[in-house]
Design a protein around this motif. Structure first.
Motif, short mmCIF file in Angstrom:
data_model
loop_
_atom_site.label_atom_id
_atom_site.label_comp_id
_atom_site.label_asym_id
_atom_site.label_seq_id
_atom_site.Cartn_x
_atom_site.Cartn_y
_atom_site.Cartn_z
N PRO A 88 0.84 -1.21 0.00
CA PRO A 88 0.00 0.00 0.00
C PRO A 88 0.87 1.26 0.00
O PRO A 88 2.10 1.19 0.11
CB PRO A 88 -0.78 -0.12 1.32
N ASN A 89 0.22 2.41 -0.11
CA ASN A 89 0.88 3.72 0.02
C ASN A 89 2.04 3.92 -0.97
O ASN A 89 2.97 4.68 -0.68
CB ASN A 89 1.42 3.92 1.45
N SER A 90 1.99 3.25 -2.10
CA SER A 90 3.08 3.35 -3.09
C SER A 90 4.45 3.17 -2.43
O SER A 90 5.41 3.86 -2.75
CB SER A 90 3.02 4.70 -3.82
N GLN A 91 4.51 2.22 -1.50
CA GLN A 91 5.72 2.04 -0.68
C GLN A 91 6.97 1.78 -1.51
O GLN A 91 8.05 2.28 -1.17
CB GLN A 91 5.50 0.87 0.29
N LEU A 92 6.84 1.02 -2.56
CA LEU A 92 8.02 0.66 -3.35
C LEU A 92 8.54 1.84 -4.17
O LEU A 92 9.63 1.76 -4.74
CB LEU A 92 7.68 -0.49 -4.30
N ALA A 93 7.75 2.92 -4.20
CA ALA A 93 8.15 4.11 -4.96
C ALA A 93 8.32 5.32 -4.06
O ALA A 93 8.23 6.46 -4.51
CB ALA A 93 7.12 4.40 -6.04
N GLY A 94 8.54 5.09 -2.79
CA GLY A 94 8.74 6.19 -1.85
C GLY A 94 7.52 7.06 -1.68
O GLY A 94 7.62 8.24 -1.35
N GLY A 95 6.33 6.49 -1.92
CA GLY A 95 5.08 7.24 -1.76
C GLY A 95 4.71 8.09 -2.96
O GLY A 95 3.71 8.79 -2.92
N ASN A 96 5.49 8.02 -4.03
CA ASN A 96 5.23 8.85 -5.21
C ASN A 96 4.47 8.04 -6.26
O ASN A 96 4.96 7.05 -6.78
CB ASN A 96 6.57 9.34 -5.79
N GLN A 97 3.25 8.51 -6.59
CA GLN A 97 2.40 7.76 -7.51
C GLN A 97 2.98 7.67 -8.91
O GLN A 97 2.92 6.61 -9.55
CB GLN A 97 1.01 8.40 -7.58
N LEU A 98 3.52 8.78 -9.41
CA LEU A 98 4.07 8.76 -10.76
C LEU A 98 5.27 7.82 -10.85
O LEU A 98 5.41 7.07 -11.83
CB LEU A 98 4.47 10.17 -11.20
N THR A 99 6.10 7.82 -9.82
CA THR A 99 7.23 6.91 -9.80
C THR A 99 6.75 5.47 -9.81
O THR A 99 7.32 4.61 -10.50
CB THR A 99 8.11 7.16 -8.56
N ALA A 100 5.69 5.18 -9.05
CA ALA A 100 5.13 3.83 -9.02
C ALA A 100 4.63 3.42 -10.41
O ALA A 100 4.85 2.29 -10.86
CB ALA A 100 3.99 3.76 -8.01
N ILE A 101 3.98 4.35 -11.09
CA ILE A 101 3.48 4.08 -12.44
C ILE A 101 4.63 3.77 -13.39
O ILE A 101 4.58 2.82 -14.18
CB ILE A 101 2.65 5.28 -12.96
N GLU A 102 5.67 4.56 -13.30
CA GLU A 102 6.85 4.34 -14.17
C GLU A 102 7.53 3.01 -13.84
O GLU A 102 8.05 2.33 -14.74
CB GLU A 102 7.82 5.50 -14.00
N MET A 103 7.52 2.63 -12.57
CA MET A 103 8.14 1.36 -12.18
C MET A 103 7.34 0.17 -12.70
O MET A 103 7.92 -0.85 -13.08
CB MET A 103 8.29 1.30 -10.66
N VAL A 104 6.01 0.29 -12.72
CA VAL A 104 5.19 -0.77 -13.32
C VAL A 104 5.48 -0.84 -14.82
O VAL A 104 5.64 -1.92 -15.40
CB VAL A 104 3.69 -0.51 -13.07
N GLN A 105 5.56 0.31 -15.47
CA GLN A 105 5.83 0.36 -16.91
C GLN A 105 7.14 -0.33 -17.26
O GLN A 105 7.24 -1.06 -18.26
CB GLN A 105 5.86 1.81 -17.37
N LYS A 106 8.16 -0.12 -16.43
CA LYS A 106 9.49 -0.67 -16.70
C LYS A 106 9.69 -2.07 -16.14
O LYS A 106 10.71 -2.71 -16.41
CB LYS A 106 10.55 0.27 -16.12
#
Length: 356
Positions: A88-106
């Motif tokens: 939860p809470n975009s934990q793997l991306a430091g709480g940043n939603q856009l970073t989480a989206i980019e991480m899923v993309q990559k």
């Protein structure tokens, strides 16, 4: 005599060694993750592959509960070949939603309930799904965004071109507006109030048209910003965001105006999806569809009780009249008309036709 004693002692050492080594066979070391270690009776043991799933809402939210069910279903349907870890809470991306989206993309994160309003920075056409006051009811939403429909296929194609694969739609829900200044009954009431608005140009401009001072800050920073009065208000859905993130602790007023609906497409990345065999794809697709259904059920079932929780927390809940809503819509209309040409016109037509 010394030789006999030595021989006896040597014999004892040998016997002791054999006793503790099981006649030369060593026990398997369970601390080692060796996928080639034989199983007791069914051939080589296979280590489950770990997949990751993230989303912005908090632990305990509808997203969280449905994601845990997704993890359970994936493990069951793949016979333990895959396990899903939920963050939860975009934990793997430091709480940043856009970073989480980019991480899923990559492929750095395997799955995500992703916000199309944030994802517009990668796929601008997604903004069409959250046009203010587009959707007439949740029945229309569910019918229009179901796998196999023309609108779903169009959205699938737009995202696939950017290496995303959509497996289904959950929801963040209808976005409501809260603040610490006053009840919001008209655009004039917004003047001078500083709101955190999700980073979408169209929605930011709608708030500007009302005379507000909108700003986009990272989702994970909203509570602190409200607490420290860096901002006066924010806009988010009740059951998926306001309640689980306890915004009611730092807000006094909420206006229920359903101004923008935010679907949450459940996504993975093309490379990972293409790596699955057909049986695994089927299993994960089925699990995703069931999870999306459950996520929406959880969120919608909680809504009325959540409104009561806000009132019990001393928030003033206001629902605008039809006349007041007309003023909001009329003021926002020029902004919406300005942005419509920027979106894929086939998608806009499909969404508008669905809501006639």
């Amino acid at each position: 005599m010394k030789r006999r004693v030595f021989a006896v002692l040597l014999g004892m050492v040998v016997m002791t060694t054999l006793l503790f080594t099981g006649c030369g066979k060593s026990a398997p070391d369970s601390s080692k993750n060796d996928t080639n270690t034989p199983a007791p009776s069914s051939g080589p043991a296979k280590k489950a592959k770990i997949l990751t799933l993230t989303f912005a809402p908090a632990s305990g939210s509808a997203h969280d509960k449905a994601s845990l069910e997704f993890a359970k279903l994936v493990e069951e349907k793949t016979n333990g070949a895959y396990k899903v870890e939920v963050y939860p809470n975009s934990q793997l991306a430091g709480g940043n939603q856009l970073t989480a989206i980019e991480m899923v993309q990559k492929g750095a994160i395997d799955f995500g309930w992703l916000s199309p309003l944030v994802q517009t920075s990668i796929v601008p056409d997604l903004g069409a799904m959250s046009i203010p006051w587009l959707w007439k009811d949740v029945e229309t939403i569910d019918k229009t965004l179901s796998p196999g429909t023309p609108a779903f296929q169009k959205i699938y194609d737009l995202l696939y071109a950017k290496d995303f694969v959509v497996l289904g739609f959950g929801e963040n829900g209808f976005r409501q507006v809260t603040n610490n200044t006053k009840e919001l009954k008209s655009p004039e009431d917004f003047k001078g109030i500083k709101f955190r608005v999700i980073g979408n140009k169209m929605l930011l401009d709608v708030f500007k048209a009302f005379g507000a001072n909108p700003t986009d800050i990272n989702f994970s920073e909203i509570f602190t910003a409200l607490q420290q009065k860096t901002i006066d208000g924010q806009e988010n859905p009740v059951s998926t965001i306001i309640i689980p993130n306890k915004f009611y602790e730092v807000q006094k007023y909420i206006t229920l105006w359903d101004y923008s609906y935010e679907p949450h497409p459940f996504q993975t990345n093309k490379k990972l999806w293409d790596s699955f065999d057909d049986a695994t794809k089927k299993a994960i697709q089925e699990a995703a569809i069931e999870a999306c259904k459950l996520q929406k059920e959880y969120a919608r079932a909680d809504y009325e009780n959540d409104l009561k929780k806000l009132e019990e927390a001393d928030m003033k809940v206001y629902k605008p009249t039809a006349e007041e809503m007309k003023v909001f819509k009329d003021t926002a209309a020029p902004v919406v008309e300005k942005y419509l040409p920027e979106y894929d016109q086939k998608l806009v037509t499909l969404l508008k036709d669905a809501n006639k």
